[in-house]
Design an enzyme around this catalytic site. Structure first.
Site, PDB file in Angstrom:
ATOM      1  N   GLY A 124      53.184  -9.237  61.033  1.00 40.66           N
ATOM      2  CA  GLY A 124      52.732  -8.058  60.315  1.00 40.66           C
ATOM      3  C   GLY A 124      51.797  -7.295  61.227  1.00 40.66           C
ATOM      4  CB  SER A 125      50.710  -5.008  62.711  1.00 40.23           C
ATOM      5  OG  SER A 125      51.414  -5.906  63.521  1.00 40.23           O
TER       6      SER A 125
END
Length: 812
Positions: free
Chosen positions: A246-247
């Site tokens: 993710g980020s």
């Protein structure tokens, strides 16, 4: 030659090269002088590079062209990560069963295969079909550019040279027969695996399991699929909040900063172990390329980073990267399907895999014009192959080997407009958004990813009953494969057939801030929502994750305050605010205090005294700092509560699309799950010998070199920007190892000079080798919430107090 040796004899040569490089950046006509300097020696030919190591083992690779740059990159990656890289090459060669046994679990870094045998059946099939070679042979822009091919060729040569000239000290593969030289095709095969990791790579087990029906099975129609269950299963399968990647990223425009230049904070959440780790470097070809940042292991380019004028990061996007075609089978042959009434035979691939200690295993795979036949997408969405029906998976990224070309083109860009142009020309990003800022104060959010060209109109016209359930819920289209008029078509600006052109990608330019935390493009800027895109790109006007809500609250307040600097980005990264705590901790404490006699029943019916927890929750500072008392208690409570209580029963104020950042809210103190979750949490901590007010860092940590390092941050459900995912292990003290989360963090700005103002942090360090000095050095910094000051300009590199210079070369 030692990977970090031969320091002093080369300093003078490095200084000469540095002088030439400075000249090259000042005036393009002098680039040839720098190139000549970089090419001095070896007289015997072969590839070489100059590598200058600065603090924390970060290499600055200087070369005369792309082949030599690839050589230096491959050498330096091998020096830090030989075993992880070698295991990845075993994976893409389809030889895990040969070396590690067929039934063992894979490392999960290059596919979601459940065991080695199914991983091998898929990757061996890819190799035997010549898939990668065909993609390499395609002319650009559909295929890789010459520059990228030279980088891959050089990378393989550099990796091989390091193996030939050095002894491996990492116990993970020291003396292992499976560590072998590689070719440029192997490097490309690894890039292919990364490209399809969100598509075919997630269906490896179901591709391997797909076999035509026989006997009694051939007579049945297969189990009926409940539409509601299918919709929920598809939604869960493609839910980015459940991925191990993710980020967060945010770009701030010059109108919000102290000096009018842009700012970028990138915070990708990737695995801390295995082949999807980042590795940090600077790559320089004088007069051609000068970029610094993080590369996925085995990749010859910088995937996220910055140069003199731009900085960019990626976040995992919500676009659904695949679709299904429901096949109507020939009544006389379950391995033939009808298209406009005409039978078409499936392609049969017989794949044989070598197996340790046993006979080779052979299986048949079945492929169609749309892609491979699959028997499901995870256990929740079965897709049975019956006498009348089968399902084929279309993954357009199986024809996309352009991701590294996109990264290379971005690294050469000089503005956010240049980044957009790079994305349009190459169209290589398979499953990520791009967030960027430039020195002129511009910002960019764009979801320029490779997606099947599924318009809402096409889905409405061609969806099967299953597709009518899954497409609105998840963007997974299930089209009628028997109809020629249901073909995907193509946009005129698309590089390949069957995908959207870049003009259809949700995009936001030059907003005061542009942010993404793995929700759809809708709230990249809450004041200017992005709308008008097809469902396959992501949802509109739906609840956002707590991480998105917290991030938008934070960055919109920062933008409104103005006067921002890189220091403000650093503060945001380690603020460790827990949005779930701000929403619910006070009400949870009140609900706790209201329990009769201070007791609640646990899940097993036992009464538990929870009174001590009430004061801890009330007094908690609502952060996930390592010293925070109450963070661990709330973490365990919140996980249990949200796992057992639906959102509709949890909040008194429901979600409103008119106020998506602040709804749902107001914890329902009467929700029956609150008492049970408190009782279970208090009992759990007591059994583990953990006090309710224990500091988070005493029980969320990693051990490196025998040293216990507290880890700040929190899990997805808490909404913390500094995301950290760690399995609970009470016997080992709580959360004793991080599996994924904050990885290659970068805070970048500009001050009007040629040198970017950049702070970076590779949370797990450059090397997986416990014998390396760079195995845990940056993990210690992360534990202390400290940063590395980037050395980008030549004078900064050459004045590093820890400078070490080597010049690796091929020995022919």
């Amino acid at each position: 030659m030692d990977g970090h040796g031969r320091t002093r004899p080369l300093l003078r040569r490095a200084a000469l090269i540095g002088t030439a490089l400075l000249a090259a950046t000042a005036a393009a006509p002098q680039a040839s002088a720098a190139t000549a300097a970089a090419d001095r020696g070896p007289s015997g030919g072969g590839l070489s590079a100059v590598i200058r190591y600065t603090e924390n083992g970060i290499p600055h690779i200087l070369a005369q062209d792309y082949a030599h740059l690839g050589f230096g990159t491959g050498w330096a990656q091998a020096a830090d990560q030989a075993c992880v890289l070698a295991e990845g090459f075993v994976t893409v060669a389809g030889e895990r069963s040969r070396w590690f046994g067929p039934d063992a679990a894979t490392d999960g870094s290059l596919s979601s295969a459940g065991k080695n045998l199914t991983s091998d059946l898929y990757f061996k099939g890819v190799r035997e079909a010549g898939t990668v070679e065909k993609l390499l042979a395609a002319p650009a822009p559909a295929g890789p550019t010459r520059d990228l091919k030279e980088l891959m060729r050089g990378w393989a040569a550099g990796y091989n040279a390091w193996l030939a000239q050095n002894k491996i000290t990492d116990p993970a593969c020291k003396g292992a027969a499976w560590v072998r030289p590689v070719t440029a095709v192997d490097v490309a095969a690894r890039a292919f695996a990364v490209s399809v990791i969100g598509g075919q790579g997630r269906a490896v087990d179901d591709i391997a399991a797909a076999q035509p029906p026989g006997g009694a099975a051939a007579l049945g129609a297969g189990p009926a699929t409940d539409p509601a269950a299918a919709a929920e299963a598809a939604r869960a399968f493609f839910d980015t909040g459940r991925y191990d990647m993710g980020s967060n990223a945010v770009a701030f425009a010059g109108s919000t900063t102290a000096n009018g230049h842009g700012l970028l904070l990138g915070n990708p959440h990737y695995p801390w172990q295995g082949g999807r780790r980042f590795w940090q470097s600077q790559q320089t070809i004088p007069g051609e390329l000068n970029v610094s940042g993080g590369s996925l292991l085995g990749t010859p380019v910088v995937n996220i980073g910055f140069n003199e004028k731009i900085a960019w990061s990626h976040t995992v996007a919500t676009g659904t990267p695949v679709n299904l075609h429901q096949l109507t089978l020939d009544p006389a042959d379950p391995t033939a399907y009808l298209v406009d009434g005409t039978p078409e035979k499936m392609t049969r691939r017989q794949v044989t895999v070598p197996v340790a200690g046993g006979a080779p295993v052979s299986r048949t795979q079945w492929w169609t014009r749309y892609g491979p036949v699959v028997t499901g997408l995870g256990p929740g969405l079965p897709l049975p192959w019956t006498a009348g029906t089968a399902y084929a998976l279309n993954d357009p990224n199986a024809a996309n080997l352009r991701g590294s070309d996109t990264a290379l083109a971005i690294g050469r860009a000089r503005s956010v407009a240049g980044i957009q142009d790079a994305l349009k020309r190459t169209q290589g990003l398979p499953w990520v958004n791009t967030i960027a800022a430039d020195s002129a104060g511009g910002t960019l959010f764009t979801q320029s990813q490779v997606l099947p060209r599924i318009t809402d109109e096409l889905a409405a016209r061609c969806s099967t009953p299953l597709g009518r359930a899954t497409y609105p819920a998840s963007g997974l289209a299930v089209l009628d494969g028997a109809r020629g008029d249901c073909a995907l078509g193509s946009d005129p600006d698309a590089v390949q057939q069957g995908v959207f052109g870049p003009g259809k990608a949700p995009t936001l330019r030059d907003a005061p801030y542009a942010e993404n935390s793995n929700d759809s493009a809708w709230l990249a800027n809450a004041e200017t929502p992005v709308t008008g895109y097809e469902r396959i790109w992501g949802s509109l006007a739906t609840p956002r994750s707590l991480r998105t809500r917290g991030a938008v609250e934070d960055v919109s307040a920062m933008a409104a305050k103005g006067g921002l600097t890189v220091a403000d980005l650093q503060k945001q990264q380690f603020a460790n605010r827990v949005p779930a705590g701000d929403l619910a901790a006070a009400d949870a404490a009140k609900a706790c205090a209201a329990l009769p006699g201070g007791a609640a029943n646990a899940s097993d019916g036992r009464p538990v005294d929870v009174s001590a927890a009430c004061a801890v929750l009330a007094g908690w500072d609502r952060t996930a700092d390592t010293g925070s008392r109450g963070a661990l208690l709330f973490d365990r409570f919140w996980r249990k509560l949200t796992a057992s209580t639906p959102a509709k029963d949890l909040w008194l104020v429901p979600f409103s699309a008119a106020d998506p950042v602040h709804t749902p809210r107001t914890l329902n103190q009467a929700a029956p799950g609150i008492g049970r979750a408190l009782a279970d949490t208090v009992a759990e901590l007591a059994a583990a010998g953990i006090a309710p007010d224990a500091p988070l860092g005493e029980h969320q940590f990693v051990v490196r070199g025998g040293q216990k390092l507290p880890v700040p941050g929190g899990t997805e459900a808490l909404g913390v920007w500094n995301k950290i995912e760690a399995p609970w292990n009470a016997a080992a003290g709580g959360y004793p190892e991080v599996v994924h989360g904050s990885s290659h963090i970068q805070a970048v700005g500009w001050d009007g000079t040629r040198c970017p103002v950049a702070r970076t942090l590779l949370t797990y360090g450059q090397s997986s080798n416990p014998n390396s000095p760079h195995y845990a050095d940056q993990t210690r910094l992360f534990s202390q919430e400290r940063w590395v000051t980037s050395r980008f300009c030549e004078r900064d590199i050459l004045t590093s107090p820890q400078l070490k210079v080597i010049r690796p070369r091929e020995r022919r």
